[in-house]
Design a protein around this motif. Structure first.
Motif, PDB file in Angstrom:
ATOM      1  N   SER A   4       0.837  -1.198   0.000  1.00 52.81           N
ATOM      2  CA  SER A   4       0.000   0.000   0.000  1.00 52.81           C
ATOM      3  C   SER A   4       0.873   1.249   0.000  1.00 52.81           C
ATOM      4  CB  SER A   4      -0.975  -0.028   1.180  1.00 52.81           C
ATOM      5  OG  SER A   4      -0.429   0.602   2.306  1.00 52.81           O
ATOM      6  N   GLN A   5       2.043   1.175   0.627  1.00 52.81           N
ATOM      7  CA  GLN A   5       2.944   2.332   0.598  1.00 52.81           C
ATOM      8  C   GLN A   5       3.471   2.563  -0.809  1.00 52.81           C
ATOM      9  OE1 GLN A   5       5.660   1.096   3.617  1.00 52.81           O
ATOM     10  NE2 GLN A   5       4.458   2.019   5.260  1.00 52.81           N
ATOM     11  N   VAL A   8       0.838   4.344  -2.618  1.00 51.70           N
ATOM     12  CA  VAL A   8       0.784   5.767  -2.261  1.00 51.70           C
ATOM     13  C   VAL A   8       1.847   6.546  -3.025  1.00 51.70           C
ATOM     14  CG1 VAL A   8       1.082   7.435  -0.394  1.00 51.70           C
ATOM     15  CG2 VAL A   8      -0.152   5.310   0.034  1.00 51.70           C
ATOM     16  N   MET A   9       3.042   5.960  -3.084  1.00 50.53           N
ATOM     17  CA  MET A   9       4.127   6.653  -3.784  1.00 50.53           C
ATOM     18  C   MET A   9       3.853   6.705  -5.288  1.00 50.53           C
ATOM     19  SD  MET A   9       5.986   7.623  -1.381  1.00 50.53           S
ATOM     20  CE  MET A   9       7.267   8.351  -2.360  1.00 50.53           C
ATOM     21  N   ARG A  11       0.940   6.792  -6.697  1.00 51.75           N
ATOM     22  CA  ARG A  11      -0.113   7.788  -6.876  1.00 51.75           C
ATOM     23  C   ARG A  11       0.484   9.194  -6.915  1.00 51.75           C
ATOM     24  NH1 ARG A  11      -5.453   9.741  -4.710  1.00 51.75           N
ATOM     25  NH2 ARG A  11      -4.818  11.681  -3.729  1.00 51.75           N
ATOM     26  N   ARG A  12       1.402   9.438  -5.992  1.00 47.68           N
ATOM     27  CA  ARG A  12       2.049  10.748  -5.932  1.00 47.68           C
ATOM     28  C   ARG A  12       2.778  11.038  -7.253  1.00 47.68           C
ATOM     29  NH1 ARG A  12       7.941  11.193  -4.754  1.00 47.68           N
ATOM     30  NH2 ARG A  12       8.286  13.413  -4.929  1.00 47.68           N
ATOM     31  N   LEU A  15       0.386  11.803  -9.969  1.00 47.86           N
ATOM     32  CA  LEU A  15      -0.142  13.168  -9.814  1.00 47.86           C
ATOM     33  C   LEU A  15       0.822  14.177 -10.428  1.00 47.86           C
ATOM     34  CD1 LEU A  15      -1.603  13.235  -6.176  1.00 47.86           C
ATOM     35  CD2 LEU A  15      -2.859  13.523  -8.317  1.00 47.86           C
ATOM     36  N   PHE A  89      10.660  11.086   3.958  1.00 45.01           N
ATOM     37  CA  PHE A  89      10.263   9.689   3.781  1.00 45.01           C
ATOM     38  C   PHE A  89      11.073   8.782   4.695  1.00 45.01           C
ATOM     39  CE2 PHE A  89       9.118  11.060  -0.743  1.00 45.01           C
ATOM     40  CZ  PHE A  89       7.801  11.263  -0.389  1.00 45.01           C
TER      41      PHE A  89
END
Ligand SMILES: Nc1ncnc2c1ncn2[C@@H]1O[C@H](COP(=O)(O)OP(=O)(O)OP(=O)(O)O)[C@@H](O)[C@H]1O
Ligand SMILES: [Mg+2]
Lengths: 250, 325
Positions: A4-5, A8-9, A11-12, A15, A89
């Protein structure tokens, strides 16, 4: 948790891409430009007709596009280190690998997008696919796997070199000669002997041949096996190098 | 009292054969603000980076809430917040996305991460700009976001490395209030700074380090008295007498070298008796004065007398307001 981490990364990083017109153009328009230029400028001279050259060059252009596209992996990782964001991080209780893995995941999505665009455009220009369903699935799988391998090579450049300028230059200097001194864009037969010797062992040649086999219905087994061996080897070597340099530097 | 929030024993660290820390011991209680002072290159950032598990010490031990930074780094990371010397936020995404990302990396579910970021955006006055990319933010807004980012996980220990460098006075005051509130809620804060005023205003305990060793420690008031008693100020009536007055004062017993500044001489003296002695000597040397007084030294002067050089003034060029002036 790590998964999941990584998400998240990733996704960033996506973006970043979505909010940066320059990157959006780079990953959408640039492959089209290469396709049109190569097919209509060189096509007649190399293959006698643009239609024939389109058949030959598309698999090679896909491989070349992956190479150029993944230079963004190097630049992006390098920028993360520059900005001190990496300290944030590293002070969080998260998996060390998630930063790099998230970057690679996002860049594979980007690579897949560019490949889809170029294939779509080639279909409009009259590319004929002869591989059947297994060929299509195989080609898609190879694109993704190749994306992973190239991302790791580039990730290493990104953490190994300090300045973004040297990363950019190094990425260019790796991808440019490797893709041109291969059978990706031009058949090797007309090249001088010493160059042919290099072209033969160049992994880009092997990847291009494997893609051709899968998309055009030529010999498949040997080039695909060789390609897979290269992909596994490159990923393992550069994955390990990247993670160890990342640890040392971070 | 229960165990300290931060404790170090004999921390040492060298970079490329250059000794940066040589045996640093510190102890910080929960719910207190501890000021780590020192000139450029003193080793402040290195201390913070070791405690935040970003750098391994060469020797010595360091514990954060009883967790060993070397052998249990991941458990230390669970309880700390770090606002480094340079803002560590992602400039290419919005403030809301930044905080959401950190919440998710800390293991919050999407809904909880969204709620926490909204809460912090409100608390730090960033709600209106929450959707804009951070690269369009002012320095003060970015610093506030940086602090908010280090608070997403509600850390028990917060590291602030020169948090107000480059901020204007209003933003600095605002940040100071936030830091005080955090400590009041039980967070231990390790604050490094070059602004002596900042340590004086915020910290209950202060440590001055230079070249990686502790040169003084105590409350700001203790530190001021440590600096060698009192400060004598002398303003010669005729500006041309400044040099003559300096040489007279320099000969008094137990004084430091006089420092001239805009027609005013300041010199450290052991006690009030020096005033009489100074008046007598100046009179017999024929140097009339318009102003003669003793006072406690400011933290700035204490710093000078402890480290042997001035605290470096901030890059913004804003004048330091000495606390006791
Ligand atoms: N990664 C590194 N490699 C080499 N030298 C380093 C490294 N980090 C710090 N140093 C050196 O260690 C010394 C202490 O640095 P540190 O950043 O801890 O000082 P500081 O007190 O935070 O200074 P400043 O007030 O300028 O922030 C400096 O001389 C610096 O050059
Ligand atoms: Mg520092």
């Amino acid at each position: 948790m790590t998964l999941s981490q990584t998400g998240v990364m990733a996704r960033r990083n996506l973006l970043h891409v979505l909010s940066d017109p320059q990157q959006m153009i780079g990953m959408s328009v640039q492959p089209l430009m290469f396709l049109l230029l190569f097919v209509y400028v060189f096509g007649g001279a190399i293959s006698g007709s643009t239609r024939q050259y389109l058949q030959f060059v598309l698999p090679g252009l896909i491989v070349q596009g992956i190479g150029f596209g993944t230079t963004q992996t190097a630049l992006g990782l390098n920028a993360d280190f520059q900005r001190g964001l990496i300290d944030r991080f590293r002070s969080l209780p998260m998996a060390r690998s998630a930063v790099v893995a998230g970057r690679v995941t996002a860049d594979i999505a980007r690579t897949a997008w560019s490949s889809l665009i170029i294939v779509g455009a080639a279909a409009v220009l009259g590319f004929r696919f002869h591989g059947g369903l297994p060929g299509a699935l195989g080609a898609a799988g190879l694109v993704l796997a190749l994306g992973v391998a190239m991302c790791w090579v580039m990730a290493f450049l990104g953490v190994w070199l300090r300045s973004p300028e040297s990363v950019q230059a190094a990425g260019f200097m790796v991808i440019m000669p490797l893709t041109f001194a291969s059978s990706a864009l031009v058949p090797a037969a007309s090249m001088p002997g010493w160059l042919q010797a290099f072209v033969k062992v160049n992994p880009i040649t092997i990847f291009a041949d494997a893609m051709r086999g899968l998309m055009l219905g030529g010999p498949v087994a040997i080039p695909v096996l060789q390609a897979v061996a290269w992909i596994v080897g490159l990923s393992a070597l550069f994955g390990a190098l990247t993670v160890s340099w990342y640890r040392r530097r971070a | 009292m229960d165990r300290p929030a931060i404790r170090t024993e004999g921390l040492t660290k060298s970079f490329c054969a250059k000794r940066v820390l040589s045996g640093l011991d510190l102890e910080i209680a929960a719910g207190t603000i501890f000021g780590l002072l020192g000139p450029n290159g003193a080793g402040k950032t290195t201390v913070v980076r070791i405690l935040a598990t970003l750098v391994r010490p060469d020797s010595g031990r360091a514990y954060v809430l009883g967790r060993d930074v070397v052998s249990q780094p991941q458990r230390v990371r669970e309880v700390i917040g770090l606002t480094g010397q340079y803002a560590a936020v992602d400039n290419q995404i919005s403030a809301r996305e930044n905080l959401y990302m950190i919440g998710r990396l800390l293991g919050l579910r999407p809904r909880a991460a969204r709620a926490r970021s909204s809460q912090l955006l409100d608390a730090f006055g960033l709600a209106d700009a929450a959707a804009s990319k951070v690269k369009d933010y002012s320095g003060g807004m970015r610093r506030r976001l940086d602090l908010a980012a280090s608070l997403v996980g509600e850390p028990g220990v917060l590291f602030l490395d020169e948090p107000t460098t480059g901020l204007d006075l209003a933003s600095r005051n605002q940040l100071w209030d936030m830091i005080r509130d955090l400590a009041a809620d039980g967070t231990a804060v390790l604050l490094t700074t070059q602004y002596l005023e900042e340590a004086d205003r915020l910290a209950g305990q202060v440590m001055v380090i230079d070249h990686g060793v502790t040169v003084a420690q105590g409350s700001p008031a203790e530190l001021k008295s440590l600096a060698g008693g009192q400060v004598l100020e002398v303003r010669p009536l005729r500006p041309g007498d400044l040099a003559a007055a300096a040489s007279v004062l320099g000969k008094l017993a137990g004084t430091s070298r006089p420092i001239p500044e805009g027609g005013l001489l300041t010199v450290q003296v052991p006690d009030e008796a020096a005033v009489t002695a100074a008046a007598r000597s100046l009179d017999s040397a024929g140097v009339p004065v318009s102003h003669l007084a003793v006072r406690l030294p400011s933290l700035d002067e204490a710093f000078l007398s402890i480290t042997g050089h001035h605290a470096d003034v901030c890059e913004t060029g804003a004048p330091l307001e000495g606390s006791a002036r």
